[in-house]
Design an enzyme around this catalytic site. Structure first.
Site, PDB file in Angstrom:
ATOM      1  N   TYR A 152       0.834  -1.195   0.000  1.00 41.60           N
ATOM      2  CA  TYR A 152       0.000   0.000   0.000  1.00 41.60           C
ATOM      3  C   TYR A 152       0.871   1.247   0.000  1.00 41.60           C
ATOM      4  O   TYR A 152       2.065   1.207   0.325  1.00 41.60           O
ATOM      5  CB  TYR A 152      -0.926   0.010   1.224  1.00 41.60           C
ATOM      6  N   CYS A 153       0.252   2.373  -0.359  1.00 40.29           N
ATOM      7  CA  CYS A 153       0.903   3.684  -0.295  1.00 40.29           C
ATOM      8  C   CYS A 153      -0.195   4.715  -0.055  1.00 40.29           C
ATOM      9  O   CYS A 153      -1.331   4.347   0.257  1.00 40.29           O
ATOM     10  CB  CYS A 153       1.696   3.971  -1.567  1.00 40.29           C
ATOM     11  N   THR A 154       0.100   5.978  -0.212  1.00 44.42           N
ATOM     12  CA  THR A 154      -0.868   7.019   0.143  1.00 44.42           C
ATOM     13  C   THR A 154      -2.103   7.009  -0.761  1.00 44.42           C
ATOM     14  O   THR A 154      -3.228   6.979  -0.276  1.00 44.42           O
ATOM     15  CB  THR A 154      -0.213   8.411   0.078  1.00 44.42           C
TER      16      THR A 154
END
Length: 239
Positions: free
Chosen positions: A58-60
């Site tokens: 995941y990331c922002t």
């Protein structure tokens, strides 16, 4: 089974310091990079943790891990992977943390008022918090610094003051980010977490006037460790 699952945080170190996904029984690999170009090398140095696992990254907002998932799958199919078992699957969180917290997070203004409301009034808040797998704040690259929606606020900050180690997750120490009074390493200038008391009485951050009563603060315990640019700084955390 959870023993064949790992979560991979594809963000930079100053982002994951204030919040990350924390799931019971599932390790989270914090890549702790300073820039995206370092991510492939960090993943390569952690093949042993990713081998034979379902890798959930995941990331922002979803863009970085979209690229990272393609990179990881390419490495898994190359000679770099050696004799290790390939990942069972590589997945990414659609819409990133931002989209996830819109559904499962708690608005900051609600968090600030929890102590002023009855338990009955907060039943919906508790339900959201209990279902949320993200813990802490979501760092954003705009004038807010962090999103107004957080995960599991009842558990407190995920970060700690670099000096005294008390829980702390505010780079700006109460100031608006636009005031440019954030805490930074005196050498490499990366964002660091320093609590209000230590910043006021014990240490000097980059950009502040020198003082006989304060010592310069760095991103390491006693010196600058070039945080985010060293492969060995990646870490595994568990709930």
């Amino acid at each position: 089974p959870k023993d064949d699952v790992i979560i991979l945080d594809a963000r930079n170190v100053y982002e994951s310091r204030v919040g990350y996904f924390s799931v019971d029984g599932v390790p989270t690999l914090l890549t702790n990079t300073r820039k995206y170009s370092s991510l492939p090398s960090v993943m390569e140095s952690n093949f042993k943790h990713l081998a034979g696992k379902h890798v959930f990254m995941y990331c922002t907002g979803g863009v970085r891990c979209e690229q990272a998932s393609v990179c990881l799958q390419a490495m898994a199919g190359s000679t770099k992977w050696s004799d290790l078992q390939k990942p069972k699957g590589v997945y990414q969180l659609e819409g990133g943390i931002q989209k996830y917290l819109e559904q499962y997070g708690t608005a900051q203004e609600v968090t600030n008022n929890l102590n002023e409301r009855s338990l009955d009034d907060c039943s919906s808040c508790r339900q959201q918090e209990n279902n949320c797998l993200y813990k802490g704040k979501n760092f954003v690259f705009d004038p807010r610094r962090t999103d107004g929606v957080v995960g599991r606020p009842e558990e407190g900050p995920t970060g700690n003051c670099l000096v005294c180690q008390i829980p702390h997750d505010d780079y700006d120490n109460g100031h608006a980010p636009c005031e440019k009074k954030e805490a930074r390493c005196c050498r490499c200038r990366i964002l660091i977490l320093v609590c209000n008391q230590c910043r006021m009485n014990r240490v000097r951050c980059w950009g502040e006037a020198e003082s006989e009563d304060k010592v310069d603060i760095f991103c390491g315990e006693k010196e600058c460790v070039n945080q985010g640019n060293i492969l060995e700084q990646a870490e595994i955390v568990t709930a």
